[in-house]
Motif scaffolding. Structure first.
Motif, PDB file in Angstrom:
ATOM      1  N   LEU A 406      10.469   2.958 -12.708  1.00 27.52           N
ATOM      2  CA  LEU A 406      11.687   3.534 -12.133  1.00 27.52           C
ATOM      3  C   LEU A 406      11.524   3.692 -10.792  1.00 27.52           C
ATOM      4  O   LEU A 406      12.259   3.569 -10.152  1.00 27.52           O
ATOM      5  N   GLN A 407      10.324   4.153 -10.350  1.00 24.03           N
ATOM      6  CA  GLN A 407       9.773   4.361  -9.046  1.00 24.03           C
ATOM      7  C   GLN A 407      10.059   3.268  -8.154  1.00 24.03           C
ATOM      8  O   GLN A 407      10.545   3.240  -6.812  1.00 24.03           O
ATOM      9  N   PHE A 408       9.380   2.001  -8.873  1.00 25.21           N
ATOM     10  CA  PHE A 408       9.323   0.765  -7.913  1.00 25.21           C
ATOM     11  C   PHE A 408      10.651   0.325  -7.594  1.00 25.21           C
ATOM     12  O   PHE A 408      10.956  -0.142  -6.580  1.00 25.21           O
ATOM     13  N   LEU A 409      11.511   0.237  -8.803  1.00 24.55           N
ATOM     14  CA  LEU A 409      12.952  -0.100  -8.562  1.00 24.55           C
ATOM     15  C   LEU A 409      13.517   0.509  -7.529  1.00 24.55           C
ATOM     16  O   LEU A 409      14.496   0.174  -6.742  1.00 24.55           O
ATOM     17  N   HIS A 410      13.395   1.915  -7.288  1.00 23.30           N
ATOM     18  CA  HIS A 410      13.993   2.733  -6.476  1.00 23.30           C
ATOM     19  C   HIS A 410      13.856   2.342  -4.975  1.00 23.30           C
ATOM     20  O   HIS A 410      14.446   2.319  -4.157  1.00 23.30           O
ATOM     21  N   PRO A 416      13.871  -2.022   0.915  1.00 22.15           N
ATOM     22  CA  PRO A 416      13.538  -3.286   0.535  1.00 22.15           C
ATOM     23  C   PRO A 416      12.509  -3.890   1.659  1.00 22.15           C
ATOM     24  O   PRO A 416      11.671  -4.433   1.007  1.00 22.15           O
ATOM     25  N   GLU A 417      12.604  -3.531   2.969  1.00 23.03           N
ATOM     26  CA  GLU A 417      11.816  -3.933   3.666  1.00 23.03           C
ATOM     27  C   GLU A 417      10.144  -3.498   3.703  1.00 23.03           C
ATOM     28  O   GLU A 417       9.302  -4.359   4.127  1.00 23.03           O
ATOM     29  N   LEU A 418      10.167  -2.554   3.343  1.00 23.86           N
ATOM     30  CA  LEU A 418       8.803  -1.853   3.120  1.00 23.86           C
ATOM     31  C   LEU A 418       8.222  -1.718   1.973  1.00 23.86           C
ATOM     32  O   LEU A 418       7.091  -1.358   1.679  1.00 23.86           O
ATOM     33  N   ALA A 419       9.166  -2.043   0.978  1.00 26.88           N
ATOM     34  CA  ALA A 419       8.711  -1.593  -0.710  1.00 26.88           C
ATOM     35  C   ALA A 419       7.259  -2.561  -0.876  1.00 26.88           C
ATOM     36  O   ALA A 419       7.182  -3.587  -0.396  1.00 26.88           O
ATOM     37  N   PRO A 420       6.336  -2.035  -1.597  1.00 29.83           N
ATOM     38  CA  PRO A 420       5.214  -2.958  -2.041  1.00 29.83           C
ATOM     39  C   PRO A 420       5.999  -4.141  -3.169  1.00 29.83           C
ATOM     40  O   PRO A 420       7.047  -4.074  -3.695  1.00 29.83           O
ATOM     41  N   ARG A 421       5.115  -5.493  -2.908  1.00 27.05           N
ATOM     42  CA  ARG A 421       5.425  -6.375  -3.552  1.00 27.05           C
ATOM     43  C   ARG A 421       5.472  -6.239  -5.124  1.00 27.05           C
ATOM     44  O   ARG A 421       6.131  -6.845  -5.861  1.00 27.05           O
ATOM     45  N   TYR A 422       4.299  -5.208  -5.611  1.00 23.14           N
ATOM     46  CA  TYR A 422       4.423  -5.145  -6.975  1.00 23.14           C
ATOM     47  C   TYR A 422       3.510  -3.886  -7.096  1.00 23.14           C
ATOM     48  O   TYR A 422       3.179  -3.489  -5.955  1.00 23.14           O
ATOM     49  N   MET A 448      13.824  -0.914 -18.621  1.00 25.37           N
ATOM     50  CA  MET A 448      13.674  -0.454 -17.395  1.00 25.37           C
ATOM     51  C   MET A 448      14.354  -1.391 -16.270  1.00 25.37           C
ATOM     52  O   MET A 448      14.692  -1.120 -15.166  1.00 25.37           O
ATOM     53  N   GLY A 449      14.625  -2.655 -16.825  1.00 23.76           N
ATOM     54  CA  GLY A 449      15.034  -3.736 -15.751  1.00 23.76           C
ATOM     55  C   GLY A 449      13.999  -4.085 -14.817  1.00 23.76           C
ATOM     56  O   GLY A 449      14.313  -4.578 -13.789  1.00 23.76           O
ATOM     57  N   MET A 450      12.739  -4.216 -15.147  1.00 21.11           N
ATOM     58  CA  MET A 450      11.577  -4.457 -14.367  1.00 21.11           C
ATOM     59  C   MET A 450      11.031  -5.841 -14.482  1.00 21.11           C
ATOM     60  O   MET A 450      10.828  -6.336 -15.637  1.00 21.11           O
ATOM     61  N   PRO A 451      11.259  -6.672 -13.406  1.00 20.14           N
ATOM     62  CA  PRO A 451      10.824  -7.982 -13.646  1.00 20.14           C
ATOM     63  C   PRO A 451       9.156  -8.058 -13.943  1.00 20.14           C
ATOM     64  O   PRO A 451       8.537  -7.490 -13.188  1.00 20.14           O
ATOM     65  N   PRO A 452       8.816  -8.646 -14.747  1.00 17.73           N
ATOM     66  CA  PRO A 452       7.470  -8.766 -15.332  1.00 17.73           C
ATOM     67  C   PRO A 452       6.449  -9.127 -13.979  1.00 17.73           C
ATOM     68  O   PRO A 452       5.254  -8.622 -14.123  1.00 17.73           O
ATOM     69  N   GLU A 453       6.734  -9.903 -13.049  1.00 17.37           N
ATOM     70  CA  GLU A 453       6.051 -10.391 -12.321  1.00 17.37           C
ATOM     71  C   GLU A 453       5.743  -9.373 -11.181  1.00 17.37           C
ATOM     72  O   GLU A 453       4.838  -9.360 -10.447  1.00 17.37           O
ATOM     73  N   CYS A 454       6.623  -8.200 -11.134  1.00 15.40           N
ATOM     74  CA  CYS A 454       6.186  -7.002 -10.366  1.00 15.40           C
ATOM     75  C   CYS A 454       5.391  -6.148 -11.007  1.00 15.40           C
ATOM     76  O   CYS A 454       5.054  -5.028 -10.291  1.00 15.40           O
ATOM     77  N   LEU A 455       4.686  -6.351 -12.062  1.00 13.75           N
ATOM     78  CA  LEU A 455       3.728  -5.564 -12.555  1.00 13.75           C
ATOM     79  C   LEU A 455       2.397  -6.065 -12.669  1.00 13.75           C
ATOM     80  O   LEU A 455       2.480  -7.303 -12.984  1.00 13.75           O
ATOM     81  N   GLN A 456       1.405  -5.552 -12.219  1.00 18.43           N
ATOM     82  CA  GLN A 456       0.141  -5.896 -12.552  1.00 18.43           C
ATOM     83  C   GLN A 456      -0.689  -4.922 -13.354  1.00 18.43           C
ATOM     84  O   GLN A 456      -0.779  -3.655 -13.207  1.00 18.43           O
ATOM     85  N   LEU A 457      -1.506  -5.393 -14.413  1.00 18.47           N
ATOM     86  CA  LEU A 457      -2.000  -4.897 -15.252  1.00 18.47           C
ATOM     87  C   LEU A 457      -3.491  -4.918 -14.734  1.00 18.47           C
ATOM     88  O   LEU A 457      -4.315  -6.027 -14.508  1.00 18.47           O
ATOM     89  N   ARG A 571      -4.597   7.187   1.425  1.00 16.69           N
ATOM     90  CA  ARG A 571      -4.956   8.117   0.168  1.00 16.69           C
ATOM     91  C   ARG A 571      -3.759   7.910  -0.996  1.00 16.69           C
ATOM     92  O   ARG A 571      -2.480   7.716  -0.796  1.00 16.69           O
ATOM     93  N   PRO A 572      -4.176   8.419  -2.247  1.00 16.13           N
ATOM     94  CA  PRO A 572      -3.052   8.539  -2.934  1.00 16.13           C
ATOM     95  C   PRO A 572      -2.041   9.577  -2.768  1.00 16.13           C
ATOM     96  O   PRO A 572      -2.308  10.671  -2.208  1.00 16.13           O
ATOM     97  N   LEU A 573      -0.824   9.184  -2.815  1.00 15.40           N
ATOM     98  CA  LEU A 573       0.247   9.850  -2.319  1.00 15.40           C
ATOM     99  C   LEU A 573       1.321  10.020  -3.446  1.00 15.40           C
ATOM    100  O   LEU A 573       1.582   9.179  -4.282  1.00 15.40           O
ATOM    101  N   THR A 574       2.185  11.087  -3.402  1.00 13.99           N
ATOM    102  CA  THR A 574       3.411  11.186  -4.197  1.00 13.99           C
ATOM    103  C   THR A 574       4.291  10.239  -3.795  1.00 13.99           C
ATOM    104  O   THR A 574       4.202   9.417  -2.549  1.00 13.99           O
ATOM    105  N   ALA A 575       5.148   9.981  -4.522  1.00 18.16           N
ATOM    106  CA  ALA A 575       6.335   8.889  -4.155  1.00 18.16           C
ATOM    107  C   ALA A 575       7.103   9.417  -2.838  1.00 18.16           C
ATOM    108  O   ALA A 575       7.171   8.414  -2.074  1.00 18.16           O
TER     109      ALA A 575
END
Length: 602
Positions: A406-410, A416-422, A448-457, A571-575
């Motif tokens: 949900l956060q990634f799609l947000h 869109p120009e600054l969002a991570p690729r995945y 969630m409507g999340m493209p699978p290629e935008c997720l890394q495990l 560092r780890p950051l909130t959204a």
């Protein structure tokens, strides 16, 4: 004589002779009874009065007593309750010998605990039939008792008999400090791996061999007697064994024995064509701790055993009260974790993974954080192992994936120009044992409507090695759906190069231990150069973890590393904090504030 009769005779001869005690004041009857019982191959003893008979019975521990009703110092009916009150004689069958025909006398005999009676004068055939019947009955009961109290695989006392013996040992130690003892809780470190890889039959062979080694090393007490003392080895269940070590004045004395047992257990096991090696973790507790209940002593020994495992396995640990407090705190965390799942106590932090060339935000690693209203911020190193052990990690991971998607799609929609690729999400070892994992996670992505290629495990080498076949199927299925895969902590575990070819990875994340040592000498630099060359040849993207100093960053850039992760970069950051960071830092190309102008989320 039939074959069945021969087998029965052989069975009787193979058993030790039954011990029979005659208590009768008539000296002439003693040799007569012995002669009558000779065909039964019994061990015969006799006494002439009640006092002598009682002493002889306690010393001899007979399998059967022939007791005359009329004795010079009393009656058989009066002696019967005294015999029954002694722990070693409580279950011994007793035949009353009487010349009386009165029903009242016979009724009193049975009421006092007699098993049978025989009237004088008696014949040899009648006496033998009654004696043999009771001996066979008692042996059958003993066999049933043994089956109920002995582990069939190892021949050692089982949990029920162990608890009985342990309680008796505790009671003796409370009455007399000289009867102090130690309890050792032994757990075989690699049994599950051996059992799963070689099969249960080999697992059983291993447990039987382990039980025999413990028995041989400690000269254990195998008696099922009601009042037993001496060292006991028992199988609690699975690969857990217990030793009651008598005569130890303190726990330090038990550690000497524990060291010897560890050496014995670590010797190779020859199981048919297989040679197996492993170690054991031993928890030790001493009776001087004021114990009154067997369950409490077993609990503390179990706690000490887990402390030994935490210290690296193949060692022992002596129980302390601090360990108990740590367990209580862990139970408190477990209960709190169950209540926290699905609430705002649990939230996500995102650590940037940047391009080392232009500081572009390539990816964010999703990290779970927990802030308890009373306990404060709780480290993942504390609550993740609890979540895995309780399998709470499964519903927790589903929640994490939904929120991260949900956060990634947000981000893709609003910056869109600054969002991570995945985004990159860690898999736990428990998830790799779940055959429904891929199906469930792909359903969440679809929901969630999340493209699978935008997720890394991300999965570690050690997790793969522990669940090799299951991991292979799961990772292949994820890859078929287009999900990216990363090997995490490369260089910290097995570092199996074949693993990189066997599994369909897209990314190689180099462990921070290699990054930490990059400036220590040419050897580490050469190793890091070899890893980046390997990744390039295999077509893998490579990420250097743990970048915290400028010198590390400079050397990694010189070695050709493409991506990096660490406190120096972000560092780890909130959204919300990540959005601000992206707009003012990485997004604008300005990197001067990456190490200082960020807010810690955990």
């Amino acid at each position: 004589m039939t074959m069945d009769q021969r087998r029965e005779d052989w069975r009787r001869l193979a058993q030790p002779p039954a011990r029979v005690l005659l208590i009768d004041d008539d000296a002439d009857i003693h040799p007569l009874v012995e002669a009558m019982l000779r065909p039964l191959h019994v061990q015969f003893a006799s006494a002439h009065d009640g006092r002598g008979g009682m002493a002889q019975a306690i010393a001899m521990r007979p399998d059967l007593i022939l007791l005359d009703q009329e004795l010079p110092d009393g009656t058989g009916v009066a002696l019967l309750p005294k015999l029954r009150l002694h722990p070693a004689l409580a279950d011994v069958p007793i035949i009353i010998i009487t010349a009386s025909e009165q029903r009242e006398v016979l009724a009193a005999c049975f009421e006092a605990g007699a098993s049978d009676y025989i009237r004088k004068p008696f014949f040899g055939a009648e006496l033998r039939a009654r004696v043999q019947s009771l001996i066979e009955r008692q042996r059958m009961l003993d066999d049933l008792g043994r089956a109920a109290h002995i582990d069939p695989l190892t021949g050692l006392p089982n949990r029920a008999l162990l608890q009985w013996r342990l309680q008796h040992a505790i009671d003796r130690a409370r009455r007399n400090v000289e009867e102090s003892f130690s309890l050792m809780f032994i757990d075989f470190d690699r049994f599950k791996l051996i059992n799963d890889s070689l099969g249960h039959a080999f697992g059983d062979m291993l447990l039987a061999e382990l039980g025999q080694r413990l028995r041989d090393s400690l000269r254990v007490q195998d008696s099922l007697a009601r009042d037993v003392s001496g060292t006991t080895v028992a199988r609690l269940g699975g690969d857990e064994f217990i030793v009651i070590l008598e005569g130890t004045r303190d726990a330090a004395a038990a550690t000497v024995v524990a060291d010897r047992l560890i050496e014995v257990i670590e010797l190779p096991y020859h199981l048919d064509q297989h040679i197996v090696r492993s170690s054991a973790s031993i928890g030790i507790v001493h009776s001087g701790g004021g114990y009154t209940e067997a369950a409490d002593m077993l609990r503390d020994a179990d706690i000490a055993m887990y402390e030994a495992k935490a210290r690296g396995k193949g060692c022992h640990a002596v129980f302390t009260n601090d360990m108990r407090e740590a367990v209580r705190y862990r139970m408190q965390l477990e209960n709190a974790l169950r209540e926290a799942i699905g609430t705002d106590q649990m939230f996500l932090a995102y650590q940037p993974i940047l391009s080392l060339e232009d500081r572009r935000l390539e990816c964010v690693e999703v990290l779970l954080r927990w802030r308890h209203p009373e306990l404060g911020s709780i480290s993942p190193a504390q609550f993740i192992p609890i979540a895995e052990e309780t399998r709470l990690i499964l519903p927790l991971s589903d929640i994490v994936l939904r929120q991260a998607c949900l956060q990634f799609l947000h981000w893709r929609e609003h910056m869109p120009e600054l969002a991570p690729r995945y985004i990159s999400v860690n898999l736990s070892r428990v998830q790799l044992t779940d055959p429904q994992l891929a199906k469930r996670m792909m359903a969440i992505l679809d929901e969630m409507g999340m493209p699978p290629e935008c997720l890394q495990l991300e999965v570690t080498e050690s997790q793969i090695m522990q669940q090799r076949s299951m991991a292979s199927e799961l990772l292949a299925e994820f890859k078929r759906h287009g999900v990216r895969l990363a090997m995490d902590d490369f260089g910290a575990g097995y570092s199996s190069l074949s693993c990189l070819q066997e599994y369909p990875f897209d990314t190689l994340k180099v462990d921070r231990t290699l990054t930490d040592n990059i400036s220590r000498g040419r050897g580490f630099s050469a190793l890091l150069h070899a890893v980046v060359s390997l990744a390039e040849n295999l077509g893998l993207e490579i990420v250097a973890e743990g970048i915290e100093r400028v010198d590390q960053l400079v050397l990694l850039q010189a070695l050709g590393y493409t991506y990096g992760q660490g406190f120096l970069l972000g560092r780890p950051l909130t959204a919300d904090a990540l959005e601000e960071w992206a707009r003012t830092g990485a997004g604008s190309g300005n990197t001067s504030g990456n190490g200082t102008n960020t807010r810690e989320a955990a």
